[in-house]
Design an enzyme around this catalytic site. Structure first.
Site, PDB file in Angstrom:
ATOM      1  N   ARG A  52      -1.487   8.811   8.513  1.00  0.00           N
ATOM      2  CA  ARG A  52      -1.439   8.255   7.150  1.00  0.00           C
ATOM      3  C   ARG A  52      -0.159   8.731   6.458  1.00  0.00           C
ATOM      4  NH1 ARG A  52      -3.919  11.184   3.594  1.00  0.00           N
ATOM      5  NH2 ARG A  52      -5.880  11.263   4.742  1.00  0.00           N
ATOM      6  N   TYR A 104       2.918 -13.363 -10.601  1.00  0.00           N
ATOM      7  CA  TYR A 104       1.952 -13.689  -9.555  1.00  0.00           C
ATOM      8  C   TYR A 104       0.529 -13.443 -10.084  1.00  0.00           C
ATOM      9  CZ  TYR A 104      -0.394 -13.363  -5.053  1.00  0.00           C
ATOM     10  OH  TYR A 104      -1.246 -13.548  -4.000  1.00  0.00           O
ATOM     11  N   LYS A 201       5.488 -12.485   2.817  1.00  0.00           N
ATOM     12  CA  LYS A 201       6.235 -13.723   2.585  1.00  0.00           C
ATOM     13  C   LYS A 201       7.535 -13.697   3.398  1.00  0.00           C
ATOM     14  CE  LYS A 201       2.730 -14.071  -0.180  1.00  0.00           C
ATOM     15  NZ  LYS A 201       2.786 -13.695  -1.588  1.00  0.00           N
TER      16      LYS A 201
END
Ligand SMILES: *Cc1c(COP(=O)(O)O)cnc(C)c1O
Length: 385
Positions: A52, A104, A201
């Site tokens: 992590r 967004y 994206k």
């Protein structure tokens, strides 16, 4: 492989953050699919303790994107929203942020429905209007959060001016650079303090991964974001890190075609009798075309156009063959969508109207198919309107 200090953008995309694998010489950074690392002796290890906290595949991607955005440090997260959430942890109870009014939808939802429960407040304003933006500042404003070009109406915020404004008020400028990508726009070079992306994206670019990244410029911000990345744990997986690294290698090539196809479709639509207007910053008719030319290198693959009614939009969307009816953007395949009922359905109707998101508005994420095939598809679909 040594990357020169003045390496140019395409070279940075290919090489920054990556060295041949130390164990084998593999030219591609391996997917280090491990949860922990064996230590040589008590207190002696190779800089990796637990996955992590540190992972070599993720570190390579973070170095890569930090260099692409001209920042010093990047932190990769499990999604764009996780990246935005990490940025928001820079705020403390009582703090205020000024936010672009057509950010967004997921960003608005996070701020409005989740973070407002923690004594944080947000003002939404058209950040393309700098005077209105300045009026929205309060003594408690710590962040100016801007998205440009905005989705789907393609409003442009002047990033240099926004940075000066934020700094005059002792605030940070954060830019969501997902729509443009660093191939087209590099906000840190214009004065922004932090840049974030949904890597889902353009950076990944192949519609096969969900991720996010924050790029920082100041040591204290970088240290805090690294701390939060580990403390809250919304990290990008090794496999997704590897996918995005593969994507960034071809970003300049892909963005050149996305931009060329975006412009060609915008021009075709602007000359079509069934189209009311086209929103694309690369068209001279765009009210902020001059500003877009100044701060962008090319205009990207996102455009929107108005067919006048929901019924007209429905006919077009049901008639396309090559373009896929889908949310999301930035992949190699062309996507077409209806903001009012898809991406922006959760925005109240009066707010949608104020933002210019009409029922007849259709959005295209231009892919990298042959432009003649895209034009033919759009022409035949418009014949059905
Ligand atoms: C998709 C998107 C996000 C959210 O990213 P996810 O990866 O879907 O969490 C944030 N900002 C913009 C501009 C986006 O397009």
């Amino acid at each position: 492989m040594k990357l020169g200090r003045d390496a140019r953008f395409s070279t940075i995309c290919l090489h920054a953050g990556q060295e041949p694998d130390q164990a084998t010489g593999a030219i591609v950074t391996p997917i280090y699919q491990t949860s922990t690392y064996v230590q040589e002796a008590l207190g002696r290890h190779k800089g990796y303790e637990y996955a992590r906290t540190q992972n070599p595949t993720r570190s390579a991607l973070e170095g890569n994107i930090a260099a692409m955005e001209s920042g010093t440090t990047a932190c990769a997260f499990a999604s764009g929203m996780a990246a935005i959430n990490a940025v928001a942890t820079m705020l403390q109870a009582g703090d205020h942020a000024v936010v672009s009014d057509n950010v967004y939808g997921g960003t608005f939802r996070l701020f409005d429905k989740v973070l407002s429960r923690y004594q944080l407040s947000f003002a939404y304003v058209d950040t393309a209007d700098l005077a209105a933006t300045e009026r929205a500042f309060t003594p408690a404003t710590r962040l100016l959060f801007v998205e440009t070009p905005s989705n789907p109406v393609m409003r442009i915020t002047d990033l240099g001016e926004a940075a000066s404004l934020a700094h005059r008020h002792g605030a940070r400028l954060v830019v969501d650079n997902t729509f443009a990508s660093p191939a087209i726009q590099r906000p840190i070079e214009l004065g922004a303090d932090l840049v974030m992306h949904s890597t889902t994206k353009y950076l990944n670019g192949h519609s096969d991964s969900v991720g996010g990244v924050v790029v920082a410029t100041r040591d204290e911000d970088a240290a805090w974001l690294k701390f939060v990345q580990n403390a809250a744990g919304a990290i990008l997986s090794p496999f997704d890190s590897w996918l995005v690294l593969r994507g960034t290698k071809t970003l300049p090539l892909r963005m050149a075609v996305h931009s060329a196809n975006g412009l060609a479709l915008a021009e075709m639509l602007a000359g079509h009798p069934k189209v009311r207007h086209v929103l694309y910053p690369g068209l001279p008719s765009h009210p902020q075309h001059a500003l877009a030319r100044r701060q962008m290198r090319g205009f990207g693959g996102m455009l929107a156009f108005d067919l006048g009614s929901l019924e007209a939009a429905r006919r077009l969307l049901n008639a396309v063959h090559l373009m896929s009816l889908a949310e999301s953007l930035g992949g190699v395949e062309t996507l077409i969508s209806h903001p009012a009922t898809m991406t922006h359905a959760s925005v109240p109707a009066d707010r949608r109207a104020a933002l210019g998101i009409t029922d007849g508005l259709v959005r295209i994420s231009a892919g990298i198919e042959d432009i003649d095939d895209l034009k033919e598809d759009l022409h035949q679909a418009l014949d059905n309107v």
